[in-house]
Motif scaffolding. Structure first.
Motif, PDB file in Angstrom:
ATOM      1  N   GLN A 246      -6.382  15.477   1.131  1.00 52.94           N
ATOM      2  CA  GLN A 246      -5.621  15.936   2.291  1.00 52.94           C
ATOM      3  C   GLN A 246      -5.026  14.675   2.900  1.00 52.94           C
ATOM      4  O   GLN A 246      -5.752  13.709   3.158  1.00 52.94           O
ATOM      5  CB  GLN A 246      -6.567  16.623   3.277  1.00 52.94           C
ATOM      6  N   THR A 247      -3.702  14.631   3.079  1.00 52.56           N
ATOM      7  CA  THR A 247      -3.056  13.391   3.509  1.00 52.56           C
ATOM      8  C   THR A 247      -2.593  13.450   4.966  1.00 52.56           C
ATOM      9  O   THR A 247      -2.254  14.520   5.479  1.00 52.56           O
ATOM     10  CB  THR A 247      -1.846  13.055   2.616  1.00 52.56           C
ATOM     11  N   PHE A 248      -2.590  12.262   5.575  1.00 57.13           N
ATOM     12  CA  PHE A 248      -2.152  12.070   6.960  1.00 57.13           C
ATOM     13  C   PHE A 248      -1.331  10.790   7.027  1.00 57.13           C
ATOM     14  O   PHE A 248      -1.684   9.805   6.373  1.00 57.13           O
ATOM     15  CB  PHE A 248      -3.357  11.902   7.903  1.00 57.13           C
ATOM     16  N   PRO A 249      -0.272  10.746   7.840  1.00 63.67           N
ATOM     17  CA  PRO A 249       0.401   9.467   8.057  1.00 63.67           C
ATOM     18  C   PRO A 249      -0.538   8.500   8.789  1.00 63.67           C
ATOM     19  O   PRO A 249      -1.435   8.938   9.527  1.00 63.67           O
ATOM     20  CB  PRO A 249       1.599   9.821   8.940  1.00 63.67           C
ATOM     21  N   PHE A 250      -0.320   7.199   8.596  1.00 63.58           N
ATOM     22  CA  PHE A 250      -1.183   6.205   9.245  1.00 63.58           C
ATOM     23  C   PHE A 250      -1.242   6.394  10.762  1.00 63.58           C
ATOM     24  O   PHE A 250      -2.287   6.181  11.376  1.00 63.58           O
ATOM     25  CB  PHE A 250      -0.694   4.789   8.927  1.00 63.58           C
ATOM     26  N   ASP A 251      -0.137   6.794  11.369  1.00 55.51           N
ATOM     27  CA  ASP A 251      -0.156   6.904  12.836  1.00 55.51           C
ATOM     28  C   ASP A 251      -0.871   8.164  13.320  1.00 55.51           C
ATOM     29  O   ASP A 251      -1.017   8.378  14.527  1.00 55.51           O
ATOM     30  CB  ASP A 251       1.252   6.799  13.435  1.00 55.51           C
ATOM     31  N   ARG A 252      -1.350   8.991  12.384  1.00 61.27           N
ATOM     32  CA  ARG A 252      -2.188  10.146  12.755  1.00 61.27           C
ATOM     33  C   ARG A 252      -3.602   9.980  12.187  1.00 61.27           C
ATOM     34  O   ARG A 252      -4.312  10.954  11.949  1.00 61.27           O
ATOM     35  CB  ARG A 252      -1.561  11.441  12.240  1.00 61.27           C
TER      36      ARG A 252
ATOM     37  N   VAL B 215       0.832  -1.213   0.000  1.00 64.96           N
ATOM     38  CA  VAL B 215       0.000   0.000   0.000  1.00 64.96           C
ATOM     39  C   VAL B 215       0.867   1.265   0.000  1.00 64.96           C
ATOM     40  O   VAL B 215       1.772   1.410   0.816  1.00 64.96           O
ATOM     41  CB  VAL B 215      -0.946  -0.012   1.225  1.00 64.96           C
ATOM     42  N   ARG B 216       0.556   2.148  -0.941  1.00 64.41           N
ATOM     43  CA  ARG B 216       1.199   3.469  -0.982  1.00 64.41           C
ATOM     44  C   ARG B 216       0.284   4.547  -0.396  1.00 64.41           C
ATOM     45  O   ARG B 216       0.751   5.587   0.054  1.00 64.41           O
ATOM     46  CB  ARG B 216       1.556   3.838  -2.420  1.00 64.41           C
ATOM     47  N   ALA B 217      -1.029   4.297  -0.429  1.00 56.20           N
ATOM     48  CA  ALA B 217      -2.004   5.236   0.155  1.00 56.20           C
ATOM     49  C   ALA B 217      -3.351   4.525   0.247  1.00 56.20           C
ATOM     50  O   ALA B 217      -3.638   3.628  -0.550  1.00 56.20           O
ATOM     51  CB  ALA B 217      -2.131   6.487  -0.714  1.00 56.20           C
ATOM     52  N   ALA B 218      -4.144   4.912   1.246  1.00 56.45           N
ATOM     53  CA  ALA B 218      -5.488   4.344   1.431  1.00 56.45           C
ATOM     54  C   ALA B 218      -6.413   5.462   1.897  1.00 56.45           C
ATOM     55  O   ALA B 218      -6.024   6.284   2.724  1.00 56.45           O
ATOM     56  CB  ALA B 218      -5.471   3.212   2.459  1.00 56.45           C
ATOM     57  N   SER B 219      -7.635   5.505   1.365  1.00 56.71           N
ATOM     58  CA  SER B 219      -8.497   6.645   1.688  1.00 56.71           C
ATOM     59  C   SER B 219      -9.438   6.352   2.848  1.00 56.71           C
ATOM     60  O   SER B 219      -9.704   5.196   3.190  1.00 56.71           O
ATOM     61  CB  SER B 219      -9.280   7.103   0.460  1.00 56.71           C
ATOM     62  N   VAL B 220      -9.925   7.425   3.451  1.00 60.80           N
ATOM     63  CA  VAL B 220     -10.904   7.362   4.542  1.00 60.80           C
ATOM     64  C   VAL B 220     -12.299   7.482   3.943  1.00 60.80           C
ATOM     65  O   VAL B 220     -12.559   8.364   3.123  1.00 60.80           O
ATOM     66  CB  VAL B 220     -10.657   8.518   5.540  1.00 60.80           C
ATOM     67  N   ASN B 221     -13.193   6.584   4.341  1.00 58.73           N
ATOM     68  CA  ASN B 221     -14.602   6.643   3.951  1.00 58.73           C
ATOM     69  C   ASN B 221     -15.458   6.622   5.210  1.00 58.73           C
ATOM     70  O   ASN B 221     -15.071   6.010   6.213  1.00 58.73           O
ATOM     71  CB  ASN B 221     -14.942   5.453   3.047  1.00 58.73           C
TER      72      ASN B 221
ATOM     73  N   VAL C 234     -16.167  17.585   4.692  1.00 57.10           N
ATOM     74  CA  VAL C 234     -14.898  17.359   3.997  1.00 57.10           C
ATOM     75  C   VAL C 234     -15.007  17.851   2.561  1.00 57.10           C
ATOM     76  O   VAL C 234     -16.017  17.642   1.902  1.00 57.10           O
ATOM     77  CB  VAL C 234     -14.554  15.851   4.010  1.00 57.10           C
ATOM     78  N   ARG C 235     -13.968  18.508   2.096  1.00 57.09           N
ATOM     79  CA  ARG C 235     -13.881  18.903   0.687  1.00 57.09           C
ATOM     80  C   ARG C 235     -12.969  17.895   0.005  1.00 57.09           C
ATOM     81  O   ARG C 235     -11.783  17.817   0.321  1.00 57.09           O
ATOM     82  CB  ARG C 235     -13.294  20.310   0.583  1.00 57.09           C
ATOM     83  N   GLY C 236     -13.521  17.095  -0.902  1.00 59.67           N
ATOM     84  CA  GLY C 236     -12.716  16.053  -1.533  1.00 59.67           C
ATOM     85  C   GLY C 236     -12.520  14.870  -0.592  1.00 59.67           C
ATOM     86  O   GLY C 236     -13.463  14.449   0.075  1.00 59.67           O
ATOM     87  N   LYS C 237     -11.294  14.348  -0.505  1.00 63.59           N
ATOM     88  CA  LYS C 237     -11.038  13.110   0.234  1.00 63.59           C
ATOM     89  C   LYS C 237      -9.873  13.256   1.208  1.00 63.59           C
ATOM     90  O   LYS C 237      -8.930  13.994   0.968  1.00 63.59           O
ATOM     91  CB  LYS C 237     -10.702  11.985  -0.752  1.00 63.59           C
ATOM     92  N   LEU C 238      -9.968  12.486   2.298  1.00 65.97           N
ATOM     93  CA  LEU C 238      -8.887  12.357   3.273  1.00 65.97           C
ATOM     94  C   LEU C 238      -8.175  11.038   2.973  1.00 65.97           C
ATOM     95  O   LEU C 238      -8.805  10.004   2.788  1.00 65.97           O
ATOM     96  CB  LEU C 238      -9.459  12.343   4.689  1.00 65.97           C
ATOM     97  N   VAL C 239      -6.840  11.085   2.944  1.00 65.80           N
ATOM     98  CA  VAL C 239      -6.066   9.916   2.541  1.00 65.80           C
ATOM     99  C   VAL C 239      -4.950   9.655   3.549  1.00 65.80           C
ATOM    100  O   VAL C 239      -4.291  10.588   4.016  1.00 65.80           O
ATOM    101  CB  VAL C 239      -5.480  10.111   1.127  1.00 65.80           C
ATOM    102  N   LEU C 240      -4.760   8.380   3.877  1.00 68.68           N
ATOM    103  CA  LEU C 240      -3.706   7.961   4.799  1.00 68.68           C
ATOM    104  C   LEU C 240      -2.539   7.380   4.009  1.00 68.68           C
ATOM    105  O   LEU C 240      -2.744   6.646   3.030  1.00 68.68           O
ATOM    106  CB  LEU C 240      -4.251   6.900   5.759  1.00 68.68           C
ATOM    107  N   VAL C 241      -1.326   7.722   4.424  1.00 66.52           N
ATOM    108  CA  VAL C 241      -0.124   7.232   3.731  1.00 66.52           C
ATOM    109  C   VAL C 241       0.848   6.631   4.740  1.00 66.52           C
ATOM    110  O   VAL C 241       0.930   7.096   5.877  1.00 66.52           O
ATOM    111  CB  VAL C 241       0.565   8.360   2.931  1.00 66.52           C
ATOM    112  N   PRO C 242       1.599   5.575   4.340  1.00 65.39           N
ATOM    113  CA  PRO C 242       2.573   4.965   5.262  1.00 65.39           C
ATOM    114  C   PRO C 242       3.680   5.944   5.629  1.00 65.39           C
ATOM    115  O   PRO C 242       3.989   6.839   4.857  1.00 65.39           O
ATOM    116  CB  PRO C 242       3.125   3.793   4.456  1.00 65.39           C
TER     117      PRO C 242
END
Length: 300
Positions: free
Chosen positions: A273-279, A34-40, A292-300
């Motif tokens: 808008q990106t956040f590290p997984f630990d946040r 995984v390079r990125a995963a989104s919040v739903n 939310v405007r658009g999507k929130l995404v988590l990255v390693p």
């Protein structure tokens, strides 16, 4: 591997980044690094216990329904994709270092990992709504909840089909709706009158992605109740509108191929808008506000 998980129901504070078993693909699936995963929203509904039916936790809960990454294992019967390919798509428990995808498409080289990760659930849902409503060139579509992940993708996919789009949002997001090509209207009391004024009369179809406007008000905008489709108000069917939760309605591989094509042509732009997984807890708190405007995404 490491994965987002929860042991008890509660707020975002119950989510933690910890050790988890490695997943492996079954027939018809692929595994990605995984390079990125989104919040739903379904993620925080899961850890809040809203989907538990009142039952207590049984084991560890995991999160995530879409991701982008590099294929590193291919299940039996899978063709057209190889180890090392960059893909995005939908699966389960994707907010992790490795995730199994059930449906996917090639990530266009020009598209950022976070944007690709944001396109799985939102893209499939938008394609499904437009297909079920049979939105075509020249139609006027009203999207109730146009600034969030699904809404903003729906607006752009409808415009790519040649439709005209009116969409609701808070006033703070009206410039954003104009930017992606929709005519904005303020949600809340008096919505139907504002939509009619913007459309110059009735509209051809309504896609309700927010579930906040009374269904009778949405039905008043179209010639037939069946021209209203909701993915958020599961009681809408009682009034003659249609409801879709995916399942048999879904054509995920075809939908994601269409999304990839629009991303590559720059006809679909997703704000992230990106956040590290630990946040992740921060991202979930923002998601729970519903603004939310658009999507929130988590990255390693």
């Amino acid at each position: 591997m490491r994965a987002l998980q929860f042991m008890v129901y509660g707020g975002p504070e119950v989510v933690e980044w910890g050790d988890a078993p490695d997943p492996h693909p079954g027939p018809g699936q692929v595994r990605v690094a995984v390079r990125a995963a989104s919040v739903n929203p379904i993620d925080w509904k899961a850890f809040s216990g809203a989907m538990s039916g009142g039952e207590p936790m049984a084991g560890t809960g995991y999160l995530g329904y879409d991701a982008a990454g590099v294929v590193d294992e291919v299940g039996d019967g899978v063709t057209g994709v190889s180890v090392g390919d960059d893909v995005f798509g939908r699966g389960r428990n994707t907010q992790a270092e490795y995730a199994v995808l059930d449906s996917w498409a090639a990530k266009p080289p020009s598209i950022d990992w976070a944007v690709a990760a944001a396109a799985g659930v939102a893209g499939e849902t938008a394609e499904r709504g437009l297909r079920l409503l049979e939105v075509k060139t020249g139609d006027t579509l009203f999207v109730d909840g146009g600034a969030g992940g699904v809404g903003a993708v729906t607006v752009q996919m409808a415009l790519a089909r040649g439709a005209r789009v009116i969409a609701s949002a808070s006033e703070a997001n009206h410039d954003y709706l104009r930017e992606i090509g929709a005519t904005p209207v303020l949600y809340g009391q008096g919505l139907a009158e504002r939509v009619r004024a913007a459309a110059g009369g009735p509209v051809d179809a309504v896609f309700d992605v927010a579930g906040k406007t009374p269904v009778q008000e949405l039905i008043s905008l179209v010639p037939e109740p069946s021209q209203v489709l909701s993915i958020a108000n599961f009681a809408a069917g009682q009034a003659g509108a249609r409801v879709s939760g995916g399942g048999a309605d879904s054509q995920p591989m075809q939908a994601l191929a269409q999304v990839a094509d629009l991303l590559a042509q720059n006809k679909l732009v997703i704000k992230v808008q990106t956040f590290p997984f630990d946040r992740a807890a921060e991202a979930y708190r923002i998601s729970q506000t519903g603004h939310v405007r658009g999507k929130l995404v988590l990255v390693p």
